[in-house]
Structures are given as C-alpha cells and as structure tokens.
Write a protein that holds these residues in place. Structure first.
Motif, short mmCIF file in Angstrom:
data_model
loop_
_atom_site.label_atom_id
_atom_site.label_comp_id
_atom_site.label_asym_id
_atom_site.label_seq_id
_atom_site.Cartn_x
_atom_site.Cartn_y
_atom_site.Cartn_z
N UNK A 199 44.54 60.75 53.62
CA UNK A 199 44.40 61.99 54.35
C UNK A 199 44.61 63.23 53.51
N UNK A 200 45.19 63.08 52.34
CA UNK A 200 45.52 64.26 51.56
C UNK A 200 46.74 64.91 52.18
N UNK A 201 46.93 66.18 51.97
CA UNK A 201 48.06 66.84 52.57
C UNK A 201 47.63 68.20 53.08
N UNK A 202 48.32 68.67 54.07
CA UNK A 202 48.06 69.98 54.62
C UNK A 202 49.38 70.72 54.64
N UNK A 203 49.46 71.76 53.87
CA UNK A 203 50.69 72.56 53.84
C UNK A 203 50.61 73.60 54.94
N UNK A 204 51.75 74.18 55.35
CA UNK A 204 51.71 75.24 56.36
C UNK A 204 50.80 76.40 55.96
N UNK A 205 50.70 76.69 54.68
CA UNK A 205 49.82 77.78 54.25
C UNK A 205 48.37 77.46 54.55
N UNK A 206 47.95 76.21 54.31
CA UNK A 206 46.59 75.81 54.63
C UNK A 206 46.35 75.89 56.12
N UNK A 207 47.30 75.43 56.90
CA UNK A 207 47.14 75.46 58.35
C UNK A 207 46.97 76.88 58.84
N UNK A 208 47.72 77.80 58.28
CA UNK A 208 47.63 79.19 58.70
C UNK A 208 46.27 79.78 58.31
N UNK A 209 45.68 79.29 57.23
CA UNK A 209 44.39 79.79 56.79
C UNK A 209 43.24 79.17 57.56
N UNK A 210 43.50 78.21 58.42
CA UNK A 210 42.44 77.58 59.18
C UNK A 210 41.70 76.50 58.43
N UNK A 211 42.43 75.61 57.84
CA UNK A 211 41.84 74.50 57.10
C UNK A 211 41.07 73.58 58.05
N UNK A 212 40.00 73.03 57.57
CA UNK A 212 39.21 72.07 58.34
C UNK A 212 39.34 70.69 57.73
N UNK A 213 38.96 69.69 58.51
CA UNK A 213 38.90 68.31 58.01
C UNK A 213 37.50 67.79 58.23
N UNK A 214 36.99 67.09 57.24
CA UNK A 214 35.68 66.45 57.31
C UNK A 214 35.87 64.97 57.02
N UNK A 215 35.56 64.13 58.01
CA UNK A 215 35.63 62.69 57.84
C UNK A 215 34.23 62.17 57.59
N UNK A 216 34.06 61.45 56.49
CA UNK A 216 32.76 60.89 56.13
C UNK A 216 32.78 59.40 56.47
N UNK A 217 31.95 59.02 57.43
CA UNK A 217 31.87 57.63 57.88
C UNK A 217 30.69 56.97 57.18
#
Length: 146
Positions: free
Chosen positions: A11-29
């Motif tokens: 999954x990688x990691x998501x820091x609070x700074x990324x969350x505040x910036x509106x990070x997205x997730x892309x799952x490749x199936x």
C-alpha cells in the motif's frame, strides 16, 4: 477491517501531510480468472481506501488492464470467487461494495478492445483511460499494482 501488517508494503504509506494535500490512490488490477485471489485482494484494498475518501484521500480509482480488463464486462465478475477471500463473496459483490464506497472505475482501452468488450457491456460508470492516464498519476497518487 484492519489491514494485515504484511500487506502494508503493497500500500505504500500516507502521511498526514499527503492526506491534507488530497492524495489519491490508484489500484491497478492486472488479473481476473487467471488469478482470482489477486483480483479480489486488489478490489478489497481499494474498497477499504474508498471508505476514506474525504478523510485521507480525495479519490480512489480502480484501473483494469491486461487480464483484469475481463472483469469490466457486465456479469463476468459474478462467476468468480476467490478461495482465499470467499467470505467476501464473488468478485462482483466485492466490486459493488468498492464502488458503493466511492471508487471510480477505469480500464485500458486496448485491453477492452482486445477482449471484444463493447461499450454496451461495460460495467456502469466505467471510463476508458489509457497508459497516459496511469503515467500522469505517478507522483500525484499512490499507485498499487496487483
């Protein structure tokens, strides 16, 4: 549903700074009937993250490519159940929960065409997005290949 520690590297990691910036997730199936367990895992993880839209992520997209594009045909996922994740139902049931949580669906146009899936048979809400879309997401989103 807690995520097993062994899955965290995927999954990688998501820091609070990324969350505040509106990070997205892309799952490749990348799998379907050739590896139902892998397809189920991707959809389950995407569903978990989709529940975090507006809290930790601005959006979650599931992008189907290679064998995974087969799942974009209406009814195809209804026939597939993962032996490992069978308690969650068929891939269609898992996918429905993921979409209901807010995940968007996209697929590789070349793969959709290769498997002769006409637009009339696409899953509801599915968008055709090519490799240029995925390349543009690198650096802007966490990209998880399964």
């Amino acid at each position: 549903m807690p995520i097993a520690p062994a899955l965290l590297p995927l999954l990688g990691s998501v820091t609070p700074a990324f969350a505040a910036e509106g990070k997205e997730r892309l799952y490749v199936v990348t799998h379907a009937d050739d590896d139902v367990d892998r397809a189920a895992l991707a959809l389950l993880l995407a569903g978990i993250d989709a529940k975090k839209i507006g809290k930790e992520f601005t959006g979650v997209t599931v992008w189907f490519t290679l064998q995974g594009a087969k799942l974009c045909r209406k009814g195809a996922a209804e026939k597939l159940t993962s032996p490992i994740f069978k308690k969650f139902g068929t891939l269609a049931e898992i996918l429905a929960v993921t979409v209901k949580a807010g995940a968007k669906l996209a697929a590789c146009p070349f793969c959709l065409d290769f498997y002769d899936i006409p637009k009339s048979e696409y899953l509801e809400g599915l968008e055709r997005k090519g490799g240029d879309y995925v390349a543009a997401q690198v650096g802007k989103a966490d990209v998880i290949w399964l």
